[in-house]
Scaffold this active site. Structure first.
Site, PDB file in Angstrom:
ATOM      1  CG  HIS A 131     -51.706 -23.015   5.605  1.00 50.63           C
ATOM      2  ND1 HIS A 131     -52.780 -23.549   4.926  1.00 50.63           N
ATOM      3  CD2 HIS A 131     -51.665 -21.696   5.269  1.00 50.63           C
ATOM      4  CE1 HIS A 131     -53.370 -22.598   4.223  1.00 50.63           C
ATOM      5  NE2 HIS A 131     -52.713 -21.466   4.412  1.00 50.63           N
ATOM      6  CE  LYS A 135     -54.578 -21.700   8.174  1.00 51.03           C
ATOM      7  NZ  LYS A 135     -54.741 -20.333   8.725  1.00 51.03           N
TER       8      LYS A 135
END
Length: 242
Positions: A131, A135
């Site tokens: 990600h 995140k």
């Protein structure tokens, strides 16, 4: 047509949901963020979609119960205490909680469960996810969702059969374990691969998210579907009839 209220409207997912609603037959009932009154939003909405923060969950559940409306929860990083609170609230209103609202990921989880159920524990399962750099939780909610699907397929508890954060001299991999690896960097919306590695062969099931709009579309579909359902706890699989 549904009046959908967004909790966490200023966040990336909240903005994506608002964008999707602009091009749909549904109506944006309004949005709230940290420090704002969720109960007021619940009163003018037919369903709430929550992509805020774990610490806000209890208040959001109370707002949904108070207004007697459904709640879609896409917030990740939830603890066991949060899940207990969701279970309790689901006795009063319909709640759909998921680590990923993508329809593609929902189908992927179904395939992972099927594969894990057909292949024995001698097939090692590793879940790799990547990600964007911002995140804050790992493994991702989607990775855990896929891990739960694999564990369910094998009839085991995920928490008792997890391997993650390997570093140094860790010893041999435990048979039947489900491994996790989390990568972070750049602007990646979401990449997930479930690797089933056997003797001289390997099966990889994967999903690539090219835009947050896929999660927003799935969240809106889930919200539409949840309206009119009896109190209870639901999953994205229910939306697709899996």
């Amino acid at each position: 047509m549904a009046r959908i209220g967004i909790i966490g409207s200023a966040g990336r997912m909240g903005q994506a949901i608002a964008e999707v609603l602009q091009g749909s037959a549904n109506t944006l009932a309004g949005g709230v963020d940290a420090g704002e009154n969720v109960a007021n939003l619940a009163e003018v909405s037919e369903v709430l979609v929550d992509f805020s923060a774990p610490k806000a969950l209890e208040g959001n559940l109370h707002a949904a119960i108070g207004a007697g409306i459904p709640l879609v929860i896409g917030t990740t990083g939830l603890s066991e205490a949060h899940h207990t609170a969701i279970d309790n609230a689901a006795r009063a209103v319909p709640i759909l909680q998921t680590g990923n609202t993508s329809l593609g990921v929902t189908l992927l989880a179904h395939l992972v469960k099927e594969a894990a159920s057909k292949l024995g524990p001698e097939w090692d399962i590793e879940i790799v996810e990547m990600h964007h750099r911002y995140k804050v939780d790992a493994p991702s909610g989607t990775a855990l969702l896929l891990g739960e699907a694999a564990a369910e397929g094998r009839g085991i508890e995920l928490t008792a059969n997890t391997e993650s954060g390997r570093d140094g001299h860790t010893g041999a991999r435990a048979e039947g374990a489900i491994g996790f690896a989390a990568l972070r960097g750049g602007t990646v919306a979401g990449e997930h691969s479930v690797i089933l590695a056997g003797e001289q062969e390997r099966l990889t099931l994967s999903h690539s998210a090219e835009s947050r709009l896929i999660f927003a579309r799935g969240a809106v579909k889930a919200a539409e579907w949840l309206i009119g359902k009896p109190a209870g706890r639901y999953r994205m699989q229910d939306v697709l009839g899996l």
